[in-house]
Design a protein around this motif. Structure first.
Motif, PDB file in Angstrom:
ATOM      1  N   MET A  19       0.828  -1.211   0.000  1.00 26.08           N
ATOM      2  CA  MET A  19       0.000   0.000   0.000  1.00 26.08           C
ATOM      3  C   MET A  19       0.861   1.260   0.000  1.00 26.08           C
TER       4      MET A  19
ATOM      5  N   ILE B  63     -11.198   5.636   2.149  1.00 24.77           N
ATOM      6  CA  ILE B  63      -9.901   6.319   2.196  1.00 24.77           C
ATOM      7  C   ILE B  63     -10.096   7.767   2.630  1.00 24.77           C
TER       8      ILE B  63
ATOM      9  N   ILE C 125      -3.786   1.978   8.664  1.00 24.67           N
ATOM     10  CA  ILE C 125      -4.552   1.042   7.841  1.00 24.67           C
ATOM     11  C   ILE C 125      -5.149  -0.034   8.735  1.00 24.67           C
TER      12      ILE C 125
ATOM     13  N   GLU D  59      -8.160  -3.422   8.457  1.00 23.41           N
ATOM     14  CA  GLU D  59      -9.063  -4.199   7.619  1.00 23.41           C
ATOM     15  C   GLU D  59     -10.251  -4.655   8.447  1.00 23.41           C
TER      16      GLU D  59
ATOM     17  N   ILE E 240      -8.278   3.273   5.213  1.00 26.20           N
ATOM     18  CA  ILE E 240      -6.941   3.871   5.065  1.00 26.20           C
ATOM     19  C   ILE E 240      -7.034   5.370   5.314  1.00 26.20           C
TER      20      ILE E 240
ATOM     21  N   THR F 154     -11.265  -2.172   3.573  1.00 24.06           N
ATOM     22  CA  THR F 154     -10.035  -1.662   4.169  1.00 24.06           C
ATOM     23  C   THR F 154     -10.195  -0.168   4.423  1.00 24.06           C
TER      24      THR F 154
ATOM     25  N   ALA G 211     -12.561  -0.002  -0.306  1.00 25.99           N
ATOM     26  CA  ALA G 211     -11.793   0.739   0.694  1.00 25.99           C
ATOM     27  C   ALA G 211     -12.469   2.077   0.989  1.00 25.99           C
TER      28      ALA G 211
END
Length: 300
Positions: free
Chosen positions: A213, A276, A232, A234, A241, A239, A274
């Motif tokens: 990543m 983010i 980060i 999970e 981030i 995920t 994800a």
């Protein structure tokens, strides 16, 4: 096939295996086969818990759960782990009773055939669950697969041991095998519990995943100066981030937005779903830590 459909199939397989193992115990009176059947009862209960958890985890985010319901799968895995540990103690107790009050095992071959059929069924389904669970990043399905496979290895051990009883006359093998089943179930339950708690505690991914990543961020952050405070975690199939991105003070909002979009696209191409969060900072906020984007990075 969706995760909910897989969970329904898992419940069906567990019920069939339980029927076969109960029949094996009923026709032999074996303490070891009784222990195996007890473990399969937990498989059925765990399959129901996994089904409910997966249905809950797939619900969209709402006002009370703005980050979604993904962690419901970890709760299911923890419940299943706890039930596995309880089963291990119950099997251990049955094995002690077998030593204190030995029981002659009748018709072992019919029991071996019935238990063997259930074991082969669990072998195929356990590997299928693991493959689908890992592909879908589903803690509940992975935990279910691990649980089923633990049943498989003990099943093969029981079959081998029971096959020896008619030739050796060693009826103490029966409670001994039950004790070995208890130890193996205890080991698997502890590992399942550890992995589930790690997920609930937002344990970071393995170093290889973290490095991958970081490389994606560096490769797609052309124009920025630094990325630091990278965090980060999970949660099931998603995920999370977040990090700080340092950019030149003269850079326009439009250009910064383009860089952030590029990083997000790159990350999702590698890890899939994800959420983010990128916090943009001017160059005087640089910490000279994390990912330092060198001149080589800027040329990439």
């Amino acid at each position: 096939m969706g995760k909910t459909a897989v969970a329904w199939l898992s419940l069906g397989v567990a019920v069939i295996a339980l029927g076969l193992k109960y029949a094996a115990w009923a026709c032999t009176g074996s303490v070891a086969l009784k222990s195996d059947a007890l473990e399969t009862v937990i498989n059925v209960v765990a399959a129901v818990a996994g089904l409910l958890a997966i249905r809950l985890a797939e619900r969209p985010a709402d006002d009370n759960h703005t980050y979604g319901h993904y962690k419901a799968e970890y709760l299911s895995a923890i419940i299943e782990s706890a039930m596995v540990l309880v089963t291990a103690f119950a099997i251990g107790r049955a094995s002690v009773g077998g030593f204190l009050h030995p029981v002659h095992v009748d018709a072992p071959w019919s029991g071996i055939v019935l238990n063997g059929t259930a074991t082969i069924l669990n072998l195929v389904w356990g590997y299928t669950l693991l493959r689908i669970g890992r592909a879908r990043r589903s803690p509940a399905l992975v935990a279910g697969g691990q649980h089923v496979l633990s049943d498989v290895w003990t099943g093969f051990a029981l079959i081998a041991g029971l096959a020896l009883i008619p030739f050796t006359g060693w009826h103490w093998l029966d409670p001994t095998l039950a004790a070995l089943v208890a130890v193996n179930v205890l080991r698997v339950g502890w590992e399942m519990l550890r992995q589930s708690v790690a997920g609930l505690m937002d344990e970071a991914p393995d170093p290889e995943t973290l490095q991958k990543m970081r490389e994606v961020i560096a490769r797609n952050a052309v124009g920025a100066l630094e990325a630091h405070d990278i965090r980060i975690r999970e949660v099931g199939a998603v995920t999370f981030i977040e990090f700080h991105l340092v950019v030149p003070g003269s850079m326009t909002v439009a250009v910064v937005h383009e860089i952030c979009d590029r990083i997000e696209v790159g990350l999702r191409q590698v890890i899939g779903r994800a959420l983010i969060n990128i916090h943009v900072e001017p160059e005087y906020k640089a910490k000279n830590t994390g990912i330092i984007l060198t001149s080589d990075d800027q040329k990439a």
